[in-house]
Design a protein around this motif. Structure first.
Motif, PDB file in Angstrom:
ATOM      1  N   TYR A  30      -5.626  37.686  -0.849  1.00  0.00           N
ATOM      2  CA  TYR A  30      -4.078  37.488  -1.221  1.00  0.00           C
ATOM      3  C   TYR A  30      -3.944  35.980  -1.290  1.00  0.00           C
ATOM      4  O   TYR A  30      -3.016  35.368  -1.962  1.00  0.00           O
ATOM      5  N   VAL A  31      -4.444  35.337  -0.594  1.00  0.00           N
ATOM      6  CA  VAL A  31      -4.330  33.806  -0.487  1.00  0.00           C
ATOM      7  C   VAL A  31      -4.661  33.109  -1.675  1.00  0.00           C
ATOM      8  O   VAL A  31      -4.061  32.376  -2.531  1.00  0.00           O
ATOM      9  N   ARG A  32      -5.923  33.602  -2.249  1.00  0.00           N
ATOM     10  CA  ARG A  32      -6.428  33.121  -3.514  1.00  0.00           C
ATOM     11  C   ARG A  32      -5.454  33.674  -4.677  1.00  0.00           C
ATOM     12  O   ARG A  32      -5.160  32.834  -5.539  1.00  0.00           O
ATOM     13  N   ARG A  33      -5.175  34.739  -4.751  1.00  0.00           N
ATOM     14  CA  ARG A  33      -4.177  35.093  -5.751  1.00  0.00           C
ATOM     15  C   ARG A  33      -2.902  34.188  -5.738  1.00  0.00           C
ATOM     16  O   ARG A  33      -2.441  33.987  -6.929  1.00  0.00           O
ATOM     17  N   LEU A  34      -2.201  33.950  -4.733  1.00  0.00           N
ATOM     18  CA  LEU A  34      -0.883  33.111  -4.585  1.00  0.00           C
ATOM     19  C   LEU A  34      -1.364  31.837  -5.015  1.00  0.00           C
ATOM     20  O   LEU A  34      -0.486  30.963  -5.918  1.00  0.00           O
ATOM     21  N   ILE A  35      -2.337  31.124  -4.718  1.00  0.00           N
ATOM     22  CA  ILE A  35      -2.871  30.025  -5.135  1.00  0.00           C
ATOM     23  C   ILE A  35      -2.920  29.965  -6.787  1.00  0.00           C
ATOM     24  O   ILE A  35      -2.517  29.105  -7.482  1.00  0.00           O
ATOM     25  N   GLU A  36      -3.544  31.164  -7.206  1.00  0.00           N
ATOM     26  CA  GLU A  36      -3.772  31.227  -8.876  1.00  0.00           C
ATOM     27  C   GLU A  36      -2.414  31.373  -9.455  1.00  0.00           C
ATOM     28  O   GLU A  36      -2.136  31.067 -10.744  1.00  0.00           O
ATOM     29  N   GLU A  37      -1.327  31.896  -8.560  1.00  0.00           N
ATOM     30  CA  GLU A  37       0.105  32.065  -9.479  1.00  0.00           C
ATOM     31  C   GLU A  37       0.806  30.647  -9.134  1.00  0.00           C
ATOM     32  O   GLU A  37       2.080  30.500  -9.000  1.00  0.00           O
ATOM     33  N   GLU A  38      -0.017  29.582  -8.662  1.00  0.00           N
ATOM     34  CA  GLU A  38       0.607  28.049  -8.660  1.00  0.00           C
ATOM     35  C   GLU A  38       1.622  27.904  -7.265  1.00  0.00           C
ATOM     36  O   GLU A  38       2.391  27.033  -7.438  1.00  0.00           O
ATOM     37  N   VAL A  39       1.105  28.659  -6.225  1.00  0.00           N
ATOM     38  CA  VAL A  39       1.883  28.398  -5.154  1.00  0.00           C
ATOM     39  C   VAL A  39       1.038  27.583  -4.255  1.00  0.00           C
ATOM     40  O   VAL A  39      -0.101  27.729  -4.208  1.00  0.00           O
ATOM     41  N   PHE A  79       7.318  30.204   5.894  1.00  0.00           N
ATOM     42  CA  PHE A  79       6.238  30.683   6.415  1.00  0.00           C
ATOM     43  C   PHE A  79       6.131  32.264   6.518  1.00  0.00           C
ATOM     44  O   PHE A  79       7.048  32.784   6.109  1.00  0.00           O
ATOM     45  N   VAL A  80       4.710  32.702   6.437  1.00  0.00           N
ATOM     46  CA  VAL A  80       4.632  34.160   6.541  1.00  0.00           C
ATOM     47  C   VAL A  80       3.327  34.358   7.257  1.00  0.00           C
ATOM     48  O   VAL A  80       2.143  33.608   7.185  1.00  0.00           O
ATOM     49  N   ARG A  81       3.236  35.690   8.036  1.00  0.00           N
ATOM     50  CA  ARG A  81       1.726  35.851   8.589  1.00  0.00           C
ATOM     51  C   ARG A  81       0.910  36.454   7.695  1.00  0.00           C
ATOM     52  O   ARG A  81       1.348  37.181   6.729  1.00  0.00           O
ATOM     53  N   LEU A  82      -0.321  36.099   7.645  1.00  0.00           N
ATOM     54  CA  LEU A  82      -1.450  36.470   6.912  1.00  0.00           C
ATOM     55  C   LEU A  82      -1.257  37.864   6.486  1.00  0.00           C
ATOM     56  O   LEU A  82      -1.424  38.412   5.252  1.00  0.00           O
ATOM     57  N   MET A  83      -1.274  38.743   7.395  1.00  0.00           N
ATOM     58  CA  MET A  83      -1.492  40.465   7.116  1.00  0.00           C
ATOM     59  C   MET A  83      -0.043  40.864   6.671  1.00  0.00           C
ATOM     60  O   MET A  83      -0.138  41.999   6.426  1.00  0.00           O
ATOM     61  N   SER A  84       1.040  40.152   6.473  1.00  0.00           N
ATOM     62  CA  SER A  84       2.199  40.505   5.917  1.00  0.00           C
ATOM     63  C   SER A  84       2.100  40.180   4.152  1.00  0.00           C
ATOM     64  O   SER A  84       3.240  40.631   3.750  1.00  0.00           O
ATOM     65  N   LEU A  85       1.148  39.602   3.741  1.00  0.00           N
ATOM     66  CA  LEU A  85       1.175  39.303   2.389  1.00  0.00           C
ATOM     67  C   LEU A  85       1.311  40.664   1.491  1.00  0.00           C
ATOM     68  O   LEU A  85       1.919  40.577   0.526  1.00  0.00           O
ATOM     69  N   PRO A  86       0.525  41.680   1.738  1.00  0.00           N
ATOM     70  CA  PRO A  86       0.299  42.681   0.781  1.00  0.00           C
ATOM     71  C   PRO A  86       1.791  43.353   0.599  1.00  0.00           C
ATOM     72  O   PRO A  86       2.429  43.544  -0.599  1.00  0.00           O
ATOM     73  N   LEU A  87       2.681  43.358   1.648  1.00  0.00           N
ATOM     74  CA  LEU A  87       3.780  43.678   1.821  1.00  0.00           C
ATOM     75  C   LEU A  87       4.719  42.801   0.921  1.00  0.00           C
ATOM     76  O   LEU A  87       5.764  43.135   0.068  1.00  0.00           O
ATOM     77  N   ARG A  88       4.823  41.332   1.144  1.00  0.00           N
ATOM     78  CA  ARG A  88       5.775  40.137   0.352  1.00  0.00           C
ATOM     79  C   ARG A  88       5.336  40.248  -0.891  1.00  0.00           C
ATOM     80  O   ARG A  88       6.190  39.806  -1.700  1.00  0.00           O
ATOM     81  N   MET A  89       3.997  40.421  -1.084  1.00  0.00           N
ATOM     82  CA  MET A  89       3.573  40.297  -2.574  1.00  0.00           C
ATOM     83  C   MET A  89       3.613  41.417  -3.323  1.00  0.00           C
ATOM     84  O   MET A  89       3.399  41.485  -4.728  1.00  0.00           O
TER      85      MET A  89
END
Length: 368
Positions: A128-137, A175-185
């Motif tokens: 999820y981290v990589r996908r966010l970076i690819e989306e220019e975050v 900020f966000v917790r790592l394991m909350s990324l599926p929900l937030r995204m």
């Protein structure tokens, strides 16, 4: 179904003792492998108690039933259990400004992601981290410093900061917790785009010296973190791998970190086990393991961080799982996983008996 789940209760008569009895019933459903009924009961208990602990149990039950859209919101209860961990904002050490919690909507331009739980969870959720970076975050990940050299392979633009260290205003706009990324995204279903962790080629070349080109090279991990509450059930003993050691066409290579290494001297096939040096050495921790994994034909492992590391690298993994309630991400019955397409799951048919799944692992290795 609802009448069955609520058996023994009437309107206005639900008490703490009633809830406790129903929790025990939900646990009994889980231990008998009836995960659908366990999920329904945990969800109903949580709807009445609003207890974060009940909500977390409902999430885990839903994950095991592949009910991802139901599970991710409930999984937020993991940090709601601890009032000190339920932070609406983080105070910057340099300016005193507040970094708010990202709770929904489009991601901020700069995002601080805080790693949590075990190392395997970090390896798992880096996709999820990589996908966010690819989306220019612009992403800053807070994780233990000894992992930073390996984590840099996720994306060249990933920023890293030590876990549990005070942050500055440069860390992010939220900020966000790592394991909350599926929900937030808004990504409910498991996915795997492509391998997202990689070994250092120079280190891989050096460690390739332990590889036997004439045989099938198999990495072994038998012991997880002994502090894990399920470790007595998920870990095995090295001598349970005796069937694999009988295969002359296999070269068995230890990937075991720390705990469990003391078993090596006690097994009759100790001389068959290759013990590479430098796989668990402070700052370079997991760098050597990743390099060696990149050279192996397959990894046979219990449910540990190494299983996630190898999966994230796209390597062949034969993963041994205890019954009837392995970790939530593996589901309840399938023999493969959408998280890691090259990972096969070998579940116990009977709780506590590893001989049968290891026999199947040996047959799978023969097909390699």
């Amino acid at each position: 179904m609802r009448n069955l789940l609520l058996a023994g209760t009437t309107r206005g008569s639900v008490t703490p003792d009633t809830h406790e009895a129903r929790r025990r019933q939900a646990d009994a459903f889980t231990q008998s492998g009836d995960h659908d009924r366990a999920m329904a009961l945990w969800e109903d208990v949580h709807s009445q108690t609003c207890s974060p602990e009940d909500g977390l149990n409902a999430a885990v039950a839903a994950f095991r039933c592949d009910k991802w859209e139901t599970a991710w919101p409930l999984y937020e209860n993991r940090y709601l259990r601890n009032p000190e961990g339920n932070l609406p904002a983080i105070t910057c050490a340099d300016t005193g400004a507040k970094i708010p919690h990202w709770t929904g909507g489009p991601p901020p331009r700069r995002l601080l992601i805080i790693a949590e739980q075990g190392l395997g969870d970090t390896f798992h959720f880096l996709r999820y981290v990589r996908r966010l970076i690819e989306e220019e975050v612009t992403v800053t990940l807070a994780e233990w410093p000894h992992l930073h050299p390996l984590l840099k392979s996720v994306h060249p633009q990933l920023r890293l900061t030590p876990r549990n260290k005070a942050v500055t205003a440069e860390a992010g706009d939220a900020f966000v917790r790592l394991m909350s990324l599926p929900l937030r995204m808004g990504i409910a279903a498991p996915y795997f785009d492509s391998p997202y962790l990689a070994a250092r080629s120079s280190l891989a070349r050096r460690l390739s010296k332990v590889i036997d080109p004439a045989r099938c090279n198999i990495g072994l991990v038998w012991q997880g973190n002994p502090d894990h509450k399920q470790d007595l059930r998920r870990s095995i003993r090295l001598d349970d791998f005796a069937l694999l050691a009988e295969r002359e066409d296999c070269c068995l290579i230890s990937l075991q970190h720390g705990h469990g290494q003391g078993q090596i001297q006690d097994v009759p096939f100790a001389d068959r086990l290759v013990l590479p040096a430098g796989l668990d050495s402070g700052k370079a921790s997991f760098l050597g393991t990743a390099a060696l994994i990149s050279q192996l034909d397959a990894i046979v492992t219990v449910d540990t961080a190494t299983a996630h590391l190898a999966g994230a690298m796209g390597r062949k993994v034969l993963l041994l799982l205890h019954a009837p309630d392995p970790d939530w991400r593996w589901g309840a019955s399938r023999n493969n996983t959408p998280w890691y397409p090259n990972t096969q799951l070998f579940r116990q048919s009977q709780q506590g008996d590893w001989s049968e799944p290891i026999t199947r692992v040996a047959a799978a290795i023969a097909s390699l």
